[in-house]
Design a protein around this motif. Structure first.
Motif, short mmCIF file in Angstrom:
data_model
loop_
_atom_site.label_atom_id
_atom_site.label_comp_id
_atom_site.label_asym_id
_atom_site.label_seq_id
_atom_site.Cartn_x
_atom_site.Cartn_y
_atom_site.Cartn_z
N SER A 180 0.87 -1.18 0.00
CA SER A 180 0.00 0.00 0.00
C SER A 180 0.90 1.22 0.00
N LEU A 181 0.29 2.40 -0.03
CA LEU A 181 1.08 3.63 0.02
C LEU A 181 1.78 3.79 1.36
N ILE A 182 1.42 2.99 2.33
CA ILE A 182 2.10 3.05 3.64
C ILE A 182 3.25 2.06 3.70
N ASP A 183 3.17 0.98 2.98
CA ASP A 183 4.24 -0.02 3.02
C ASP A 183 4.55 -0.49 1.60
N PHE A 205 -3.92 -5.63 2.56
CA PHE A 205 -3.92 -4.40 3.37
C PHE A 205 -3.77 -3.17 2.47
N PRO A 206 -4.52 -3.11 1.34
CA PRO A 206 -4.33 -1.98 0.42
C PRO A 206 -4.70 -0.65 1.03
N LEU A 207 -5.57 -0.69 2.06
CA LEU A 207 -5.99 0.56 2.72
C LEU A 207 -5.30 0.71 4.08
N ALA A 208 -4.24 -0.06 4.29
CA ALA A 208 -3.52 -0.05 5.57
C ALA A 208 -4.52 -0.16 6.73
N SER A 209 -5.42 -1.13 6.60
CA SER A 209 -6.45 -1.40 7.62
C SER A 209 -7.38 -0.22 7.87
N GLY A 210 -7.50 0.67 6.91
CA GLY A 210 -8.43 1.81 7.04
C GLY A 210 -7.72 3.14 7.18
N LEU A 261 -8.44 10.87 -0.27
CA LEU A 261 -7.33 9.96 0.06
C LEU A 261 -7.67 8.52 -0.36
N LEU A 262 -8.93 8.13 -0.15
CA LEU A 262 -9.36 6.78 -0.55
C LEU A 262 -9.19 6.58 -2.06
N ASP A 263 -9.60 7.60 -2.85
CA ASP A 263 -9.42 7.51 -4.32
C ASP A 263 -7.94 7.26 -4.63
N LEU A 264 -7.08 8.01 -3.93
CA LEU A 264 -5.65 7.89 -4.23
C LEU A 264 -5.12 6.50 -3.85
N ALA A 265 -5.52 6.02 -2.67
CA ALA A 265 -5.02 4.71 -2.21
C ALA A 265 -5.43 3.60 -3.18
N GLY A 281 -10.73 -4.92 2.01
CA GLY A 281 -11.74 -5.48 2.91
C GLY A 281 -12.80 -4.43 3.20
N ALA A 282 -13.96 -4.86 3.68
CA ALA A 282 -15.03 -3.92 4.00
C ALA A 282 -15.89 -4.50 5.12
N THR A 283 -16.52 -3.59 5.88
CA THR A 283 -17.45 -4.06 6.92
C THR A 283 -18.85 -3.48 6.70
N SER A 284 -19.08 -2.85 5.55
CA SER A 284 -20.44 -2.38 5.24
C SER A 284 -20.60 -2.31 3.73
N LYS A 285 -21.87 -2.28 3.28
CA LYS A 285 -22.09 -2.20 1.84
C LYS A 285 -21.68 -0.84 1.30
N GLU A 286 -21.77 0.20 2.16
CA GLU A 286 -21.37 1.55 1.72
C GLU A 286 -19.87 1.57 1.43
#
Ligand code: NAP
Length: 313
Positions: A180-183, A205-210, A261-265, A281-286
């Motif tokens: 990810s952009l963090i690692d 972990f593409p979103l670095a866990s959020g 930031l999400l768009d960029l990640a 990963g996701a925890t909601s449909k949104e």
């Protein structure tokens, strides 16, 4: 939704996939269904799970139930190799274990084939030749369609590829590694190996866990109900000052381009040709809808250079 080749195969997967490690843990059976249906509505066809996710089996089980009746249109990836029992007999890459593990996964997933069967971690107690021979048999038996590896180093990818080619066996066609952009540590050895041998990369972990969604703020407690709030002390290294330095600069860069930031990640990963699918990963449909929409920004070479400088360790 853009479809991409899974590695160098002819199989196409959606550039945004769903990482299923929340299923059976933070997501119960109904929420899993909601997330899966939302993914299908967003054009996502690729789901990545593992035998071990959701208390050793619930992720596969809930995913299998959620996709009932739709299986043939989907690409399901799962993994074997992490410990599945208390005394440590059910783990690793031996022929004996793999033959049992695949049957258990097929049963939990309520399916008669797995599209992508991945070795979750290298097994230093088993020769890669033994693992590949057993996996090759599963492909010939029709239980598995393609093979992948996960958490392999550059030399391990290279060794596995050489062994498979030398023996005329099916090869690993994907590598799943932390990215990810963090690692960005896999850029040194793993990505060059994937390029050399034509493996598609599935970044985990593409979103670095959020952290790369912008919902965590420097100096504030993690919002209630989030993954990093549930980690307690363990979240400290994810929420370090160094990481916030990167996140804040990336947020400003994205804002200058009218993006989040999400768009960029998501879009930075999707802009890299070696990536087959970004398995967030996701925890909601949104969250699924947001992530599916976030990967369509194609960064220019100039944007990519700027982002590389900002996110350099
Ligand atoms: P991730 O994609 O970096 O982060 C997912 C988390 O970010 C979600 O649980 C959610 O957290 C938050 N999130 C996602 N979309 C969001 C949005 N739009 N807005 C706000 N928050 C959002 O990490 P991951 O799910 O752990 O990793 C992805 C997949 O990679 C896994 O599901 C699994 O399939 C795979 N994986 C593989 C390995 C391996 O060893 N091969 C290891 C780890 C993961 P909240 O819970 O806070 O809502």
């Amino acid at each position: 939704m853009e479809l991409r080749k899974l590695g160098s195969t002819g199989l196409k997967v959606s550039v945004v996939g769903i990482g299923c490690n929340n299923f059976g843990g933070r997501c119960d059976e109904n929420l899993t269904k909601e997330i899966v249906y939302s993914a299908l509505d967003s054009g996502i066809n690729f789901f990545d799970t593992a035998d071990v996710y959701g208390h050793q089996g619930l992720s596969e089980e809930y995913l299998g139930k959620a996709v009932a009746g739709k299986r043939k249109d989907l690409v399901i990836a799962t993994k074997f190799g992490m410990q599945m029992d208390k005394d440590g007999r059910k783990k690793g890459g031996s022929r004996r274990y793999i033959i049992q593990a695949v049957e258990d996964s097929l049963k939990r997933l309520h399916t008669d084939y797995i599209d992508l069967y991945q070795q979750h971690f290298p097994d230093d107690e088993t020769q890669i030749e033994e693992t590949l021979c057993a996996l090759d048999d599963l492909v010939h038996q029709g239980k598995v369609r393609y093979l992948g590896c996960s958490n392999f180093s550059g030399w391990q990818i290279s060794d596995a590829d050489w062994t498979a080619r030398n023996r005329g066996l099916n090869r690993f066609i994907t590598a799943q590694n932390l990215y990810s952009l963090i690692d960005r540590s896999i850029e040194k050895e793993v990505i060059p190996a994937c390029q050399q041998y034509g493996l598609g990369l599935l970044p985990y972990f593409p979103l670095a866990s959020g952290l790369l969604t912008g919902k965590y703020i420097r100096g504030s407690e993690p919002p209630k109900g989030t993954r990093l709030a549930s980690w307690g002390e363990r979240a400290k290294s994810a929420l370090s000052d160094n990481n916030f330095d990167i996140v804040e600069k990336l947020t400003s860069f994205a804002a200058k381009k009218d993006h989040s930031l999400l768009d960029l990640a998501m879009s930075w990963l999707a802009s890299l040709p070696q990536i087959s699918s970004v398995i967030a990963g996701a925890t909601s449909k949104e969250q699924v809808q947001q992530n599916a929409a976030a990967a369509s920004w194609r960064l220019t070479d100039e944007d990519m250079n700027e982002v590389h400088i900002i996110s350099s360790p």
